[in-house]
Enzyme design. Structure first.
Site, PDB file in Angstrom:
ATOM      1  N   GLU A 193       0.834  -1.210   0.266  1.00 14.78           N
ATOM      2  CA  GLU A 193      -0.100  -0.261  -0.070  1.00 14.78           C
ATOM      3  C   GLU A 193       0.608   0.919  -0.198  1.00 14.78           C
ATOM      4  OE1 GLU A 193      -2.697  -0.394   3.137  1.00 14.78           O
ATOM      5  OE2 GLU A 193      -4.251  -1.464   1.632  1.00 14.78           O
ATOM      6  N   GLU A 211      -6.824  -6.700  -1.981  1.00 15.40           N
ATOM      7  CA  GLU A 211      -6.823  -7.573  -0.550  1.00 15.40           C
ATOM      8  C   GLU A 211      -8.309  -6.841  -0.871  1.00 15.40           C
ATOM      9  OE1 GLU A 211      -5.090  -5.174   2.708  1.00 15.40           O
ATOM     10  OE2 GLU A 211      -2.885  -5.554   1.460  1.00 15.40           O
TER      11      GLU A 211
HETATM   12  C1  GAL Z   1      -4.370  -2.988   4.469  1.00 12.96           C
HETATM   13  C2  GAL Z   1      -3.532  -3.527   4.940  1.00 12.96           C
HETATM   14  C3  GAL Z   1      -3.083  -5.296   5.056  1.00 12.96           C
HETATM   15  C4  GAL Z   1      -4.074  -5.372   6.819  1.00 12.96           C
HETATM   16  C5  GAL Z   1      -5.210  -4.679   6.083  1.00 12.96           C
HETATM   17  C6  GAL Z   1      -5.963  -4.468   7.538  1.00 12.96           C
HETATM   18  O1  GAL Z   1      -4.392  -1.859   4.698  1.00 12.96           O
HETATM   19  O2  GAL Z   1      -2.697  -3.789   3.600  1.00 12.96           O
HETATM   20  O3  GAL Z   1      -1.782  -5.597   5.246  1.00 12.96           O
HETATM   21  O4  GAL Z   1      -3.193  -4.284   7.503  1.00 12.96           O
HETATM   22  O5  GAL Z   1      -4.603  -3.497   6.023  1.00 12.96           O
HETATM   23  O6  GAL Z   1      -7.185  -4.664   7.215  1.00 12.96           O
END
Ligand code: GAL
Length: 695
Positions: free
Chosen positions: A175, A339
């Site tokens: 990110e 994600e």
């Molecule tokens: C995202 C991040 C992940 C995890 C997730 C939790 O922003 O890339 O590693 O921390 O949030 O919601």
């Protein structure tokens, strides 16, 4: 200074050698539609559970495993001592169970020895306090020592896995967010960036308007990063801050390109290089990268916000995937979700259970919008540390799928069925092509407007999204494009609050309209030059000929103010922003203000330019009714039919499939043709439901 210039030089040389990024689509065969994956952190679990877990990942239907993202401590436990036996073992297990691997560079989290021995590798905040070991994203990406360590670990990984046939690609960092960094390394890099841009201090003084409040600089060495933390709002120079944003975004992009270039020295051309931007990224600018094959995004639609209707708090914010899925295609032409939230998170204002079906609906939304991959954070919910309460697709027992996990399983089964029905070469139905729309948007305008909003009611991030939502309610295919894109393939181009322009850009807009395009330009557009200065002329002077009107003045009301607008016989309300327009004699007035002391003045105007039209909407309303009705009028006038989907119902066409999702709290009955063939779901779309059909 010297070290920094060497760094810049090396990067330029490397990027020159590796400028051949791949055509992104080739990594994803069309017939696979979308490929699914999951984040697995073997370093979090006992080694004797790895095989069980990986077998389970395969059994659930996943196709790739996302590895090593935060595992720098395990790959380089001591400076210069690399250990990969553990990762080799995991990669081999993935191969054994027919799972591909998406390898990640670990630059977002550094090992403890780095903070202890090289504190300068960490960023400083606005109080000049160093970041501390223990979280992520605190590396000072311009610091030469940090760069050196990144180069070493990425090289080791690339050499080790770059020719592994089972590794499909690489995610850089985590990110990326262009964090403001006030450390000495960053101060030096910022000055260098300014020197490259301005060459002479006089040019910087002019661009930043430093004659104001004695901000004047005699030499670049006097310049420090503008610091809102210490100086406060009033003491800040908006032009300097704009440059700091640009510098931070350039540096972030260059850091990714730097990593990509290291990888490309060793990896097979069949492995892609990408990164995972946050869906809402207000700092990092993906379009500034040059070495990524494509960009992906991370989507967490539900952080306990209200959203649409009573069930909205369980269904999530419908604009998250809506926007990100289009925006990130502007790098490399394709995108996907890296994600996706698998259930409740741990960081929302409150973290409710999701309405059954929600995770699957989000997955379908990413798919519908053309997503080439759909992956999720994370496999097992962790039993310890900062993200304890964050759902995984497997619960804390390590073996039982969570509700989100079950929905993922269902989605993957259904995608496999859709693949069987895929027919190559489907082209977009005429009706949709006739509505093809582009929205022109860039982060620089976000930065400058958000700094000087002029009314607290201006919602900078969501303003362009409002137009995306309107166009989607018409069932238009919409691209979010940069100003460099070819406009000629779109029937409609919307330019929402595009504050900074130059004459070449306005000329391009004019040509588009003259050739038959329909431009919709909205308030705040073209009010500044590229440095954020007003014109020494009337407001929005560069576009007054194009819109056929002059912006005479701008009004704003309080949050409960009642501005009234009349269009034909319909009244609309506004209270955010209102440009009072003076139309030229050949310009049609579509709507006028109907109260306040300027009642009768034009609020929306339409102007014929060559074979096309230019409509200027000078008002920003909360309910967007006026904007929606104007757009409908323009689409219809140009011969395009429009649907009328309610908020939260989105319909897409991709690869011969129609896909509808419903984020609203009401059932929605899809109007379908007699010949429609339902493949997934039902005609009555319940909240959180999905419908897939072909015609
Ligand atoms: C995202 C991040 C992940 C995890 C997730 C939790 O922003 O890339 O590693 O921390 O949030 O919601």
């Amino acid at each position: 200074m010297k070290r920094c210039s060497i760094l810049v030089l090396i990067t330029i040389l490397i990027s020159g050698l590796n400028a051949t990024s791949q055509v992104a689509n080739r990594f994803f065969p069309e017939k696979n539609l979308t490929t699914t994956g999951i984040y697995y952190y073997p370093e979090h679990w006992n080694e004797d559970q790895w095989e069980r877990d990986i077998k389970r990942i395969a059994g659930m239907g996943y196709e790739f495993v996302h590895l090593a993202e935060f595992a720098w401590f395990k790959m380089e436990p001591q400076e210069g001592k690399f250990e990969f036996a553990w990762l080799d073992k995991v990669v081999a297990l993935c191969t054994k169970y027919n799972l591909k691997v998406l390898m990640c560079t670990p630059s977002a989290t550094t090992p403890a020895w780095m903070r202890t021995n090289y504190p300068e590798t960490f960023v400083m905040d606005g109080h000049y306090i160093r970041g501390e070991h223990g979280t992520r994203g605190l590396g000072s990406i311009v610091n030469p020592a940090y760069r050196g360590f990144v180069e070493k670990v990425v090289t080791e990984m690339a050499v080790r896995y770059g020719q592994n046939k089972n590794v499909i690609g690489w995610q850089l960092d985590n990110e990326p967010d262009a964090k403001p960094d006030y450390s000495p390394s960053s101060q030096e890099a910022f000055r260098q960036w300014l020197k490259n841009k301005y060459e002479k201090i006089e040019a910087l003084n002019a661009a930043w308007g430093t004659a104001f409040w004695s901000q004047w600089y005699n030499d670049f060495s006097q310049v420090i990063i503008p610091n809102t933390t210490l100086v406060g709002w009033w003491g800040n120079n908006p032009h300097a801050l704009l440059d700091f944003k640009r510098y931070s975004a350039d540096t972030q992009a260059e850091f990714l390109d730097f990593q990509a270039a290291i990888l490309r020295r060793h990896i097979s051309k069949d492995q892609f290089v990408t990164t995972n931007y946050t869906a809402v990224s207000t700092g990092a600018d993906p379009r500034r990268t040059k070495q990524l094959d494509f960009a992906t995004y991370t989507a967490y639609p539900n952080g306990g916000s209200n959203n649409i209707g009573d069930l909205g708090f369980r269904l999530g914010n419908s604009s998250v995937i809506l926007f990100a899925a289009e925006y990130y295609k502007s790098v490399g032409g394709v995108s996907g979700v890296m994600e996706i939230q698998p259930g409740p998170v741990n960081w929302g204002s409150y973290n409710p259970l999701l309405l059954p079906g929600t995770v699957r609906m989000w997955l379908y939304h990413t798919f519908a919008a053309g997503g080439k991959l759909a992956s999720s954070y994370r496999f097992r919910q962790i039993n310890y540390s900062a993200e304890q309460y964050h759902a995984g697709v497997i619960q804390t027992d390590g073996i039982s799928p969570s509700a989100g996990g079950e929905e993922y399983i269902q989605f993957m089964k259904e995608i496999k069925e859709l693949r069987k029905l895929y027919k190559p070469g489907a082209s977009m139905p005429e009706k949709l092509a006739a509505r093809s729309t582009a929205i022109l948007w860039n982060l620089e305008n976000y930065w400058t407007i958000d700094r000087q909003k002029q009314t607290s009611q201006w919602d900078t991030w969501n303003y362009p999204i409002k137009f995306l939502e309107i166009a989607k309610s018409f069932d238009a295919p919409v691209d979010l494009i940069p100003e460099t894109a070819d406009l000629s393939k779109y029937k409609f181009v919307i330019i929402p609050a595009y504050e900074m322009v130059d004459s070449a850009l306005v000329k391009k807009w004019r040509e588009y309209a003259a050739n038959g395009g329909h431009l919709i330009i909205t308030c705040r557009t073209a009010t500044k030059d590229r440095m954020g200065h007003f014109w020494e002329a009337e407001c929005a002077a560069p576009i007054s000929g194009l819109i056929g009107a002059q912006v005479k003045a701008t009004d704003m009301l309080s949050s409960n103010g009642k501005g009234d607008i009349l269009m034909e016989s319909t009244h609309y309300s506004w209270n955010n922003w209102a440009d009072l327009l003076a139309p030229d004699k050949n310009t049609e007035t579509l709507a006028v203000f109907d109260n306040q002391f300027y009642s009768g003045k034009a609020a929306v105007v339409k102007h014929k330019v060559g074979k096309g039209t230019v409509t200027y909407i000078g008002v920003d309303t909360d309910d967007a009714k006026l904007e929606a009705d104007i757009l409908k009028e323009i689409y219809t006038g140009a011969g395009a039919t429009t649907e009328n989907y309610p908020p939260g119902v989105f319909v897409y066409w991709r690869d011969g499939f129609y896909v509808a999702v419903n984020y609203s709290s009401e059932n929605y009955t899809m109007n379908m043709t007699e010949t429609a063939n339902i493949i997934v779901g039902e005609k009555i779309l319940k909240p959180g439901a999905v419908l897939v059909w072909s015609e």
